[in-house]
Design a protein around this motif. Structure first.
Motif, PDB file in Angstrom:
ATOM      1  N   LEU A   1      -2.267  11.897  11.815  1.00  9.00           N
ATOM      2  CA  LEU A   1      -2.245  13.115  11.158  1.00  9.00           C
ATOM      3  C   LEU A   1      -3.589  13.644  10.931  1.00  9.00           C
ATOM      4  O   LEU A   1      -3.992  14.746  11.286  1.00  9.00           O
ATOM      5  CB  LEU A   1      -1.524  13.121   9.901  1.00  9.00           C
ATOM      6  N   LEU A   2      -4.395  12.622  10.683  1.00 12.85           N
ATOM      7  CA  LEU A   2      -5.920  13.232  10.635  1.00 12.85           C
ATOM      8  C   LEU A   2      -6.520  13.501  11.967  1.00 12.85           C
ATOM      9  O   LEU A   2      -7.046  14.934  11.882  1.00 12.85           O
ATOM     10  CB  LEU A   2      -6.879  11.963  10.090  1.00 12.85           C
ATOM     11  N   GLU A   3      -6.258  12.845  12.823  1.00 10.29           N
ATOM     12  CA  GLU A   3      -6.753  13.339  14.288  1.00 10.29           C
ATOM     13  C   GLU A   3      -6.021  14.841  14.815  1.00 10.29           C
ATOM     14  O   GLU A   3      -6.925  15.621  15.146  1.00 10.29           O
ATOM     15  CB  GLU A   3      -6.241  12.262  15.319  1.00 10.29           C
ATOM     16  N   LEU A   4      -4.706  15.004  14.431  1.00 15.41           N
ATOM     17  CA  LEU A   4      -4.208  16.193  14.717  1.00 15.41           C
ATOM     18  C   LEU A   4      -4.664  17.369  13.823  1.00 15.41           C
ATOM     19  O   LEU A   4      -4.898  18.613  14.128  1.00 15.41           O
ATOM     20  CB  LEU A   4      -2.516  16.236  14.584  1.00 15.41           C
ATOM     21  N   ALA A   5      -5.035  16.937  12.585  1.00 16.92           N
ATOM     22  CA  ALA A   5      -5.499  18.115  11.796  1.00 16.92           C
ATOM     23  C   ALA A   5      -6.867  18.421  12.081  1.00 16.92           C
ATOM     24  O   ALA A   5      -7.170  19.540  12.254  1.00 16.92           O
ATOM     25  CB  ALA A   5      -5.500  17.456  10.187  1.00 16.92           C
TER      26      ALA A   5
ATOM     27  N   THR B   1       0.315   1.963  -2.072  1.00 18.95           N
ATOM     28  CA  THR B   1      -0.362   3.387  -1.944  1.00 18.95           C
ATOM     29  C   THR B   1      -1.460   2.999  -1.018  1.00 18.95           C
ATOM     30  O   THR B   1      -2.309   2.151  -0.946  1.00 18.95           O
ATOM     31  CB  THR B   1      -0.883   3.819  -3.302  1.00 18.95           C
ATOM     32  N   ARG B   2      -1.671   4.095  -0.055  1.00 18.48           N
ATOM     33  CA  ARG B   2      -2.735   4.174   0.899  1.00 18.48           C
ATOM     34  C   ARG B   2      -3.384   5.507   0.841  1.00 18.48           C
ATOM     35  O   ARG B   2      -2.569   6.405   1.043  1.00 18.48           O
ATOM     36  CB  ARG B   2      -2.416   3.437   2.273  1.00 18.48           C
ATOM     37  N   LEU B   3      -4.702   5.450   0.953  1.00 18.87           N
ATOM     38  CA  LEU B   3      -5.114   6.800   0.916  1.00 18.87           C
ATOM     39  C   LEU B   3      -6.474   6.843   1.959  1.00 18.87           C
ATOM     40  O   LEU B   3      -7.076   6.018   1.738  1.00 18.87           O
ATOM     41  CB  LEU B   3      -5.955   7.410  -0.386  1.00 18.87           C
ATOM     42  N   LEU B   4      -6.353   7.644   2.850  1.00 22.51           N
ATOM     43  CA  LEU B   4      -7.399   7.818   4.109  1.00 22.51           C
ATOM     44  C   LEU B   4      -7.943   9.110   4.273  1.00 22.51           C
ATOM     45  O   LEU B   4      -6.810  10.096   3.981  1.00 22.51           O
ATOM     46  CB  LEU B   4      -6.901   6.947   5.186  1.00 22.51           C
ATOM     47  N   ASN B   5      -9.228   9.329   4.760  1.00 20.81           N
ATOM     48  CA  ASN B   5      -9.539  10.861   4.884  1.00 20.81           C
ATOM     49  C   ASN B   5     -10.373  10.861   6.150  1.00 20.81           C
ATOM     50  O   ASN B   5     -10.661   9.682   6.677  1.00 20.81           O
ATOM     51  CB  ASN B   5      -9.954  11.463   3.697  1.00 20.81           C
ATOM     52  N   THR B   6     -10.805  12.127   6.569  1.00 19.76           N
ATOM     53  CA  THR B   6     -11.909  12.177   7.919  1.00 19.76           C
ATOM     54  C   THR B   6     -13.042  11.539   7.359  1.00 19.76           C
ATOM     55  O   THR B   6     -14.013  11.947   8.243  1.00 19.76           O
ATOM     56  CB  THR B   6     -11.689  13.577   8.119  1.00 19.76           C
ATOM     57  N   ARG B   7     -13.429  11.366   6.250  1.00 21.74           N
ATOM     58  CA  ARG B   7     -14.929  10.999   6.083  1.00 21.74           C
ATOM     59  C   ARG B   7     -15.076   9.244   5.678  1.00 21.74           C
ATOM     60  O   ARG B   7     -15.929   9.074   5.087  1.00 21.74           O
ATOM     61  CB  ARG B   7     -15.075  11.770   4.559  1.00 21.74           C
ATOM     62  N   GLY B   8     -14.040   8.465   6.320  1.00 16.54           N
ATOM     63  CA  GLY B   8     -14.363   7.306   6.294  1.00 16.54           C
ATOM     64  C   GLY B   8     -13.476   6.421   5.330  1.00 16.54           C
ATOM     65  O   GLY B   8     -13.422   5.118   5.455  1.00 16.54           O
ATOM     66  N   LEU B   9     -13.001   7.166   4.360  1.00 14.90           N
ATOM     67  CA  LEU B   9     -12.288   6.432   3.304  1.00 14.90           C
ATOM     68  C   LEU B   9     -10.893   5.955   3.620  1.00 14.90           C
ATOM     69  O   LEU B   9     -10.270   6.576   4.157  1.00 14.90           O
ATOM     70  CB  LEU B   9     -12.184   7.362   1.921  1.00 14.90           C
ATOM     71  N   ASP B  10     -10.567   4.480   3.154  1.00 17.93           N
ATOM     72  CA  ASP B  10      -9.234   4.029   3.671  1.00 17.93           C
ATOM     73  C   ASP B  10      -9.110   2.992   2.535  1.00 17.93           C
ATOM     74  O   ASP B  10      -9.544   1.905   2.875  1.00 17.93           O
ATOM     75  CB  ASP B  10      -9.475   3.304   5.060  1.00 17.93           C
ATOM     76  N   SER B  11      -8.395   3.428   1.422  1.00 21.41           N
ATOM     77  CA  SER B  11      -8.199   2.420   0.443  1.00 21.41           C
ATOM     78  C   SER B  11      -6.642   2.263   0.067  1.00 21.41           C
ATOM     79  O   SER B  11      -5.736   2.989   0.268  1.00 21.41           O
ATOM     80  CB  SER B  11      -8.736   2.866  -0.905  1.00 21.41           C
ATOM     81  N   SER B  12      -6.065   1.104  -0.060  1.00 24.83           N
ATOM     82  CA  SER B  12      -4.721   0.645  -0.205  1.00 24.83           C
ATOM     83  C   SER B  12      -4.616  -0.338  -1.197  1.00 24.83           C
ATOM     84  O   SER B  12      -5.589  -1.188  -1.353  1.00 24.83           O
ATOM     85  CB  SER B  12      -4.130   0.445   1.154  1.00 24.83           C
ATOM     86  N   HIS B  13      -3.432  -0.536  -1.962  1.00 23.26           N
ATOM     87  CA  HIS B  13      -3.207  -1.537  -2.885  1.00 23.26           C
ATOM     88  C   HIS B  13      -1.518  -1.446  -3.252  1.00 23.26           C
ATOM     89  O   HIS B  13      -0.789  -0.454  -2.707  1.00 23.26           O
ATOM     90  CB  HIS B  13      -3.757  -1.126  -4.200  1.00 23.26           C
TER      91      HIS B  13
END
Length: 431
Positions: free
Chosen positions: A10-14, A145-157
């Motif tokens: 999704l991030l790549e397509l966006a 929950t997992r949150l990731l973005n185009t600025r390198g953030l990738d957090s999950s718990h």
């Protein structure tokens, strides 16, 4: 759809669609609720849900699209792009970082154990009151929950939460009595303690008596005290400050409540602990009110930038389809030392409020609530249940008139509150 590959796709397509920035929030949950009705096991369920939210900015305009279950990634991207064209440009607020997988919290419990806990608690109540009708609901919920973005953030718990609720109904002629107790924990539930609290309140409610009226001392149990703290949490919201709605807009560093009040957020304590907010900001321990003095308002990234204070790590979404907004998630009120019985013993003539009808006081602080379950106290002893009684006041005034906080804190939602005594609230009732 909701897996590591799809989120990154999704991030790549966006990005290929022209988005300057994008983030993906994935949520998965599994719950196993157990229901008892009229003293018997009624139903076992398993409920599973998963969803994914894509938020992006193109030409500075935000767009948000959500899917529950399978969906083509390109469709979600196209939907978010289309929605972004309807919005005004804004400052892009995204966190940066690296991949972090936080340790799992909580312990999963099988349905058989939940059933046993429910049967034991109901048996305790019915042994003393065989005519009572008990209802119970117990649940084990696992959320990832997992949150990731185009600025390198990738957090999950992943966290596992146990919850239990027990109520007992008694009908005596035309008199109907319903008493409920519950708890939320990690690892194990002690619903037997809730059952014993129900028994104690059934004993207190054996006789109906007239309430004390006029301006009298009122003891709010830990369960009822949430009425007050809900308003205080709203007043601490940075968004309310920006809108000029909080009565504490210009009160930072000043005394706003009784010195007995210390209110903090503790992200590593209790069943509502959370390592990061829905913007990827790590959560942290914060004291918002220290001995009655206002220290800080809570904010998300957008609100923190507008206030000049920065984010406090409190940007949460009410749902996947919502944008982050300032929210408290794990609030603790510093308790006193004495038990509920000890607090009752110091009342010469007053009332105890344990269950209420009606909602919260709201940001204004004014409340007028009907007492669903309450008791009359004379010379330090509960003498019976009060009915047809109303209590009115203002939260901000009440918290300046505190006599004492109890040491019996319990979770009400995500707020850990003790019982408390307030001097001189307006009480109206029938003799």
């Amino acid at each position: 759809m909701t897996n590591d590959q799809s989120a990154e796709q999704l991030l790549e397509l966006a990005t290929k669609a022209g988005a300057e920035a994008a983030e993906v929030l994935e949520s998965q949950s599994l719950s196993r609720p157990v229901f008892f009705e009229a003293n018997r096991l009624k139903q076992l369920e398993t409920a599973q849900a998963e969803g994914i939210a894509l938020r992006l900015w193109r030409d500075g305009r935000p767009g948000l699209a959500v899917a529950y279950g399978p969906v083509e990634p390109q469709i979600l991207v196209d939907r978010a792009i289309a929605l972004s064209q309807l919005n005004e440009p804004e400052t892009i607020e995204l966190g940066t970082g690296e991949k972090v997988v936080y340790p799992d919290r909580g312990v999963s419990v099988p349905a058989e154990q939940l059933v046993n806990w429910g049967k034991e608690a109901i048996a305790i109540v019915r042994e003393a009151y065989p005519e009572s009708l008990c209802t119970a609901e117990l649940d084990c919920e696992i959320e990832s929950t997992r949150l990731l973005n185009t600025r390198g953030l990738d957090s999950s718990h992943t966290d596992t939460t146990l919850s239990g609720y027990l109520s007992a109904e008694l009908v005596r002629g035309e008199d109907f009595l319903n008493i409920w107790e519950g708890e939320t924990e990690r690892g194990t539930l002690d619903l037997n303690t809730s059952a014993k609290r129900v028994l104690q309140r059934l004993e207190w409610a054996k006789d109906n008596v007239a309430p004390a009226t006029g301006r009298v001392p009122v003891l709010f149990t830990a369960k009822a005290a949430d009425l007050l703290w809900g308003t205080i949490c709203a007043a601490l919201n940075g968004k309310q400050v920006l809108e000029g709605a909080s009565p504490w807009n210009d009160r930072l560093g000043q005394q706003v409540t009784s010195p007995l009040v210390t209110l903090s957020q503790q992200p590593d304590i209790g069943p509502y602990s959370c390592p990061f907010d829905d913007e990827g900001t790590p959560t942290r321990a914060i004291v918002f009110i220290n001995s009655g003095v206002l220290q800080l308002f809570y904010t998300d990234r957008t609100t923190g930038r507008a206030l000049g204070s920065g984010t406090t790590g409190n940007g949460f979404r009410p749902g996947l389809g919502s944008y982050p907004t300032p929210s408290l998630f794990n609030v603790l009120i510093k308790p006193g030392e004495r038990s509920l019985i000890d607090l009752i013993a110091q009342l010469d003539d007053g009332i105890v409020v344990d269950q209420m009808l009606g909602g919260s006081a709201g940001i204004s602080g004014d409340f007028s609530i009907n007492v669903d379950l309450g008791y009359r106290v004379k010379k330090g002893q509960i003498v019976g249940r009060i009915k047809d009684t109303m209590v009115a006041g203002n939260v901000y005034s009440v918290l300046k008139q505190l006599v004492e906080l109890g040491g019996d804190s319990e979770w009400n939602g995500s707020c850990h509150t003790p019982s408390l005594i307030v001097e001189g609230l307006s009480v109206i009732g029938k003799n």
